[in-house]
Design an enzyme around this catalytic site. Sequence first.
Site, short mmCIF file in Angstrom:
data_model
loop_
_atom_site.label_atom_id
_atom_site.label_comp_id
_atom_site.label_asym_id
_atom_site.label_seq_id
_atom_site.Cartn_x
_atom_site.Cartn_y
_atom_site.Cartn_z
N GLY A 1 0.78 -1.23 0.00
CA GLY A 1 0.00 0.00 0.00
C GLY A 1 0.81 1.28 0.00
N SER A 2 1.99 1.26 -0.63
CA SER A 2 2.76 2.52 -0.64
C SER A 2 2.06 3.58 -1.51
CB SER A 2 4.21 2.28 -1.11
OG SER A 2 4.26 1.99 -2.48
N ASN B 1 -6.87 2.90 -12.01
CA ASN B 1 -5.82 1.99 -11.55
C ASN B 1 -4.48 2.63 -11.89
OD1 ASN B 1 -4.58 -0.48 -10.67
ND2 ASN B 1 -4.33 -1.08 -12.81
N HIS C 1 -0.53 1.57 -13.04
CA HIS C 1 0.24 0.44 -13.56
C HIS C 1 1.69 0.90 -13.76
CE1 HIS C 1 0.86 -3.37 -15.62
NE2 HIS C 1 1.61 -2.70 -16.48
N GLU D 1 5.25 6.83 -9.37
CA GLU D 1 3.84 6.51 -9.10
C GLU D 1 3.32 7.32 -7.92
OE1 GLU D 1 2.75 2.30 -8.88
OE2 GLU D 1 4.65 1.81 -9.84
#
Length: 209
Positions: free
Chosen positions: A11-12, A107, A109, A179
């Site tokens: 869960g970073s 999402n 990726h 991210e």
Amino acid sequence: MHLAVFASGGGSNFQSIIDAVQRGDLPQTEIGLCVSNTPRAGALHRATEAGIPTAIVKPRDFVSPSAYAETLLRTLHAHHIDFVALAGYMLKIPTPVVGAYSDRMVNIHPSLLPAFGGQGLYGRRVHEAVLAAGVRWTGATVHLVDEDYDTGPIVVQEPVIVEQSDTPETLAARVLTTEHRLYPQALRLFAEGRVRVEGRTVQIAPPAF
Ligand code: GRF
């Protein structure tokens, strides 16, 4: 925006969203729920630390796929969730849930989609495939969720250079840093109402002054 984050792992990325909300970088957003398919997810611990409600929903606890989907939907509605962010969630989202949140579910990726995406390309495997292909650039992509793996309309992307000395681990770490910056930025675009989906493409409106 009343957000639910779905996570199966550490869960970073979820933490980067929590941090962005706490810093005031996601002004119109409240994280109302963390959903996981496993009690072992580190993301659940992060949620508890941040005072965010959690739900564990495992498909195998249900008699049918539709009972599973109904429970997911009921859980989201009970927490007044109007937007879903998948952050390292390992299961496919049931069709009725994708339908209920169409254009309101994203999402992240760890590659520049449509390259290095699809079923079986997750986690370390993505970065192994990138290195095996010899490409010079990889990156991160935030995309809308449709009924397939990694195929929904792309919202934002950021490139990351591939170094000759990279291993899957060093590359994964560099992409993950990107991210953590990109995902909260993408969510902010939705919270500000600046995202318009037109078929397979996404238009981003300039910021309002
Ligand atoms: C990230 O690399 C994300 O792109 C992918 O799964 C990973 C989750 O990492 N979908 P974390 O659990 O957020 O640390």
